[in-house]
Design an enzyme around this catalytic site. Structure first.
Site, PDB file in Angstrom:
ATOM      1  CG  ASN A  24      -2.023  -1.083   1.068  1.00 32.20           C
ATOM      2  OD1 ASN A  24      -2.149  -1.712   0.019  1.00 32.20           O
ATOM      3  ND2 ASN A  24      -2.781  -1.324   2.117  1.00 32.20           N
ATOM      4  NE  ARG A  98      -9.794  -1.963  -5.794  1.00 33.01           N
ATOM      5  CZ  ARG A  98     -11.068  -1.760  -6.000  1.00 33.01           C
ATOM      6  NH1 ARG A  98     -11.538  -0.547  -6.054  1.00 33.01           N
ATOM      7  NH2 ARG A  98     -11.882  -2.769  -6.178  1.00 33.01           N
ATOM      8  CG  ASP A 122      -9.706  -6.609  -4.270  1.00 30.43           C
ATOM      9  OD1 ASP A 122     -10.458  -5.653  -4.062  1.00 30.43           O
ATOM     10  OD2 ASP A 122      -8.672  -6.812  -3.625  1.00 30.43           O
ATOM     11  CG  ASP A 320      -5.869  -4.692   4.070  1.00 31.76           C
ATOM     12  OD1 ASP A 320      -7.023  -4.754   3.613  1.00 31.76           O
ATOM     13  OD2 ASP A 320      -5.002  -3.934   3.606  1.00 31.76           O
TER      14      ASP A 320
END
Length: 435
Positions: A24, A98, A122, A320
């Site tokens: 990230n 994304r 996703d 996550d």
């Protein structure tokens, strides 16, 4: 032809594993190279699809990218091809990634305009991009969505600093707005800003490039606009999601594992949440050592009520890792309620775990109660498909702990987030083959 992993589970693993650089963080800081003409060097970059695609996309738009060793790249974004953004190639590549939303802020800031295809990614529920666009608008950008060609076109020739209260503490939203504001005229204040370590890393990097950002690590950022930024060197933090995944893997398979170079103080409450599940771990230098454990028992709250583990914006527990916690709880002693607040379909992989023999009650799309088996019963191997990155790794952990053979399909989803995961698990003694 899709790839799959075949796993023969039920064996303890042993050894050392080093987490990759944070995915990230990578998507943000790599996008930030667009803010300067000068050379930026970034190290500890993970070799995963989402990141490689972004680097390729930068190359297509004219950034000179050079790989200097297996995890280090240099970027020089001197000449950017503006025509590329109207091309079919950009639509295909940008739409399938994304992370491509992250290039909008830097492009707006430096060139006063940008376009972006409608993003994909996703299936974990709707990921709204409103936060990004509302932020751009407040800074003075005007944009229109063209349903004909599926592009958002943004004009930002006159960006002005302003006060922005974010509608949600979105990490990517905050990052994008920060990257836009560093070159805007005047002062921007962002309240309800995300304050994840990734974002702190981005802000520190931008400050080294000449930006003036204060309040780093808090939810109130103040950015004084500057006219230009210079080059810098930056090293990514280790991926905290991988670190959490490996802690869970060790406990569930009864393995003795050392996770190397974890940057412990950047992990927030992650180690504590795993400790609440009864997992023993100790810090040795900057490594986490997890001994082989036959049992781990979930704590209850002080009044004896069932433990709840929920996600929250940083410094709360990251969404996550909830999938991982849910899987690890299957073999704990005791019960736990997992409450996934942020995404509405991240718990739907529970059906596969039920097929493997787990005791889980799915209360609704956001909550699941796990009744631990205390390793009295082993899960059994099955064939399954991975719906998203984190569920994929959770299923992988379940398979490694299960008796017999499991096959996991759609592993592309796993590999968007975890580099060379099969090779690295093999090094710990896992019986995993790619077919």
């Amino acid at each position: 032809m899709t790839n799959a992993f075949v796993i023969n589970g039920g064996k303890p693993l042993k050894g050392e594993i080093t987490p990759q650089g944070a995915k990230n963080e990578a998507l943000q800081v790599i996008s930030a190279v667009l803010l300067t003409e000068e050379k930026v060097t970034i190290s500890n970059i993970p070799d995963i699809k989402d990141v490689n695609k972004l680097i390729e996309l930068l190359g297509d738009m004219g950034v000179i990218t050079e790989k200097t060793d297996e995890s280090t790249y240099t970027f020089i974004a001197k000449d950017i091809d503006q025509d590329f953004f109207q091309s079919e190639a950009f639509k295909t590549k940008g739409g399938g990634l994304r992370g491509s939303i992250m290039i909008v802020g830097p492009l707006l800031a430096r060139f006063g305009k940008a376009s972006i295809p409608k993003p994909g990614g996703d299936k974990i529920g709707r990921r709204r991009l409103d936060t990004h666009f509302l932020g751009f608008e407040k800074l003075g950008a005007r944009f229109d969505y063209n349903p004909e060609d599926g592009f958002f076109n943004v004009d930002a020739s006159n960006l002005q600093g302003t006060y922005i209260l974010l509608d949600e503490a979105s990490v990517t939203g905050t990052a994008n707005i920060v990257m836009t504001a560093v070159l805007a005229k005047g002062t921007t204040t962002i309240y309800n800003a995300a304050c994840e370590p990734y974002l702190q890393q981005l802000c520190k990097m931008l400050n080294r490039m000449g930006a003036k950002i204060s309040g780093i690590g808090s939810n109130l950022l103040t950015i004084e606009g500057v006219t230009k930024l210079g080059g810098t060197d930056h090293r990514l933090l280790p991926d905290m999601i991988e670190i959490g995944s490996f802690i869970g893997l060790a406990a569930m398979t009864g393995s003795e594992i050392t996770i190397k170079d974890v940057h412990y103080k950047e992990l927030g409450m992650i180690p504590d949440v795993f400790k609440r599940l009864g997992i023993k771990l100790e810090l040795r230098g900057d490594d986490i050592y997890i001994p082989a454990q036959d049992h781990y028992e979930i704590e209850t709250f002080i009044d004896g009520s069932i433990m709840t583990i929920a996600d929250a914006p940083w410094p709360g527990f990251t969404p996550d890792l909830l999938s991982i916690v849910l899987v690890v709880a299957i073999q704990a002693k005791g019960s736990v309620l997992i409450h996934q607040k942020m995404f509405e379909s991240r718990l739907f992989f529970v059906d596969k775990l039920l097929d493997m023999g787990a005791q889980i009650i799915l209360c609704d799309p956001h909550r699941a109660t796990v009744i631990g088996l205390d390793k009295q019963v082993q899960l059994r191997g099955i064939s399954m498909t991975s719906p998203d990155i984190r569920a994929g790794v959770s299923l992988l952990i379940a398979a490694l702990s299960a008796q017999g053979k499991s096959t996991i399909y759609n592993i592309e989803q796993i590999e968007r987030g975890y580099q060379h995961i099969d090779t690295r698990l093999k090094a710990l003694g896992a019986d995993i083959t790619r077919i």
